[in-house]
Design a protein around this motif. Structure first.
Motif, PDB file in Angstrom:
ATOM      1  N   ASP A 112      39.363  46.761  33.778  1.00 61.78           N
ATOM      2  CA  ASP A 112      39.680  45.850  34.385  1.00 61.78           C
ATOM      3  C   ASP A 112      41.312  46.325  33.986  1.00 61.78           C
ATOM      4  OD1 ASP A 112      40.319  43.935  36.169  1.00 61.78           O
ATOM      5  OD2 ASP A 112      39.539  42.393  35.159  1.00 61.78           O
ATOM      6  N   VAL A 113      41.564  47.200  34.324  1.00 61.29           N
ATOM      7  CA  VAL A 113      42.754  47.422  34.248  1.00 61.29           C
ATOM      8  C   VAL A 113      44.064  47.204  35.166  1.00 61.29           C
ATOM      9  CG1 VAL A 113      42.859  49.195  36.039  1.00 61.29           C
ATOM     10  CG2 VAL A 113      44.744  49.562  34.982  1.00 61.29           C
ATOM     11  N   LYS A 114      43.328  46.234  37.003  1.00 63.43           N
ATOM     12  CA  LYS A 114      44.314  45.336  37.534  1.00 63.43           C
ATOM     13  C   LYS A 114      44.503  43.623  37.014  1.00 63.43           C
ATOM     14  CE  LYS A 114      42.980  43.488  41.780  1.00 63.43           C
ATOM     15  NZ  LYS A 114      42.849  43.505  42.565  1.00 63.43           N
ATOM     16  N   LEU A 115      43.348  43.723  35.589  1.00 65.69           N
ATOM     17  CA  LEU A 115      43.888  42.587  35.578  1.00 65.69           C
ATOM     18  C   LEU A 115      45.010  42.549  34.478  1.00 65.69           C
ATOM     19  CD1 LEU A 115      42.996  39.340  34.634  1.00 65.69           C
ATOM     20  CD2 LEU A 115      41.356  40.479  33.294  1.00 65.69           C
TER      21      LEU A 115
ATOM     22  N   VAL B 105      50.301  49.799  34.613  1.00 65.88           N
ATOM     23  CA  VAL B 105      51.435  49.969  35.397  1.00 65.88           C
ATOM     24  C   VAL B 105      52.967  49.935  34.818  1.00 65.88           C
ATOM     25  CG1 VAL B 105      52.135  47.376  34.348  1.00 65.88           C
ATOM     26  CG2 VAL B 105      52.745  47.720  36.755  1.00 65.88           C
TER      27      VAL B 105
ATOM     28  N   ASN C 182      47.023  44.585  33.972  1.00 66.96           N
ATOM     29  CA  ASN C 182      48.534  45.059  34.721  1.00 66.96           C
ATOM     30  C   ASN C 182      49.479  43.845  34.794  1.00 66.96           C
ATOM     31  OD1 ASN C 182      48.342  47.895  34.602  1.00 66.96           O
ATOM     32  ND2 ASN C 182      47.244  48.552  36.195  1.00 66.96           N
ATOM     33  N   ARG C 183      48.538  43.240  35.550  1.00 61.76           N
ATOM     34  CA  ARG C 183      48.585  41.310  36.164  1.00 61.76           C
ATOM     35  C   ARG C 183      49.301  40.983  35.057  1.00 61.76           C
ATOM     36  NH1 ARG C 183      46.937  36.616  40.419  1.00 61.76           N
ATOM     37  NH2 ARG C 183      48.822  35.652  40.028  1.00 61.76           N
TER      38      ARG C 183
ATOM     39  N   ASP D 257      46.671  55.158  35.136  1.00 62.13           N
ATOM     40  CA  ASP D 257      46.779  53.717  35.633  1.00 62.13           C
ATOM     41  C   ASP D 257      47.163  52.118  35.098  1.00 62.13           C
ATOM     42  OD1 ASP D 257      44.462  55.063  36.968  1.00 62.13           O
ATOM     43  OD2 ASP D 257      43.489  55.064  35.368  1.00 62.13           O
TER      44      ASP D 257
END
Length: 239
Positions: A12-15, A45, A17-18, A43
């Motif tokens: 869950d790289v999107k999570l 940030v 990164n946030r 990937d």
């Protein structure tokens, strides 16, 4: 104080990164990615305080490979030197500003935060093995001790080649409570809810007031499904 974050990341790289954007800009963040993960350096940030240390170790739950990845993070960060080293996962939510980190930690006279829940008689390398939360915050005094006594780390390394459950929840507890107990606080300054579950429950917005009113630096686990409102609220507060 000078702080660093040591992150174990596997999904869950999107999570992630946030959540990375919520840490104080003065904190350096070291990231190790599980070798079997499909996440790559590109990937992550791009932030000036994020340090990529590689994708070297295939991490397994409750395994010694988890400990190896933690030691790898600690070794890399120790080269720069910090007052505190905080171990987290990609699903840990930072709750505090840099000033609040210092205010909470200063209550405990520079000690490390390593949770110990159980003791088990061993009678081999140590009389007792300790078991507690994998996630800790170590002071510079404790980290200096670890690297000045690397032979003790290696001794415990060898002991951990034998079948022992929950190695990642025993290694630092056993090493530190048997050698430098006066440097430790039996707490990890994290809110983690294991109620009736082997794995921590997801934390939602209903815990916000409790989290803010306690001496918690982090909470886990969070995700975008159950924790989005909580993440939004903390983000507004920190950013």
């Amino acid at each position: 104080m000078k702080h660093c974050i040591l992150m174990l990341l596997h999904k869950d790289v999107k999570l992630a990164n946030r959540l990375l954007k919520l840490y104080p800009k003065t904190f350096d963040i070291y990231i190790h990615i599980d070798k079997k993960s499909d996440i790559e350096q590109k990937d992550i940030v791009r932030l000036s305080n994020v340090v990529w240390i590689g994708k070297e170790i295939e991490v397994k739950w409750q395994s010694y490979e988890m400990v190896e990845a933690e030691l790898r993070l600690l070794q890399e960060a120790h080269k720069q030197g910090y007052d505190y080293y905080h171990l987290i996962s990609g699903q840990c939510l930072c709750l505090r500003t840099a000033e609040e980190f210092d205010d909470i930690i200063c209550k405990y006279d520079g000690r490390s935060f390593v949770e110990k829940r159980f003791e088990m008689t061993d009678g081999k390398l140590y009389d007792k093995f300790m078991l507690g939360s994998q996630w800790w915050s170590l002071s510079k005094q404790t980290v200096y001790w670890i690297f000045e006594h690397w032979d003790k780390v290696q001794e415990l390394d060898r002991e951990y080649t034998k079948p022992i459950i929950a190695k990642d929840e025993m290694f630092f507890q056993t090493l530190l409570y048997n050698n430098v107990p006066k440097l430790l606080v039996n707490d990890n300054l994290r809110y983690i809810n294991f109620f009736a579950s082997v794995h921590p429950l997801l934390v939602g917005i209903d815990k916000y007031e409790m989290l803010m009113n306690g001496d918690f630096l982090f909470t886990r686990k969070v995700d975008f499904h159950s924790s989005l409102e909580l993440i939004d609220e903390v983000e507004q507060r920190l950013c």
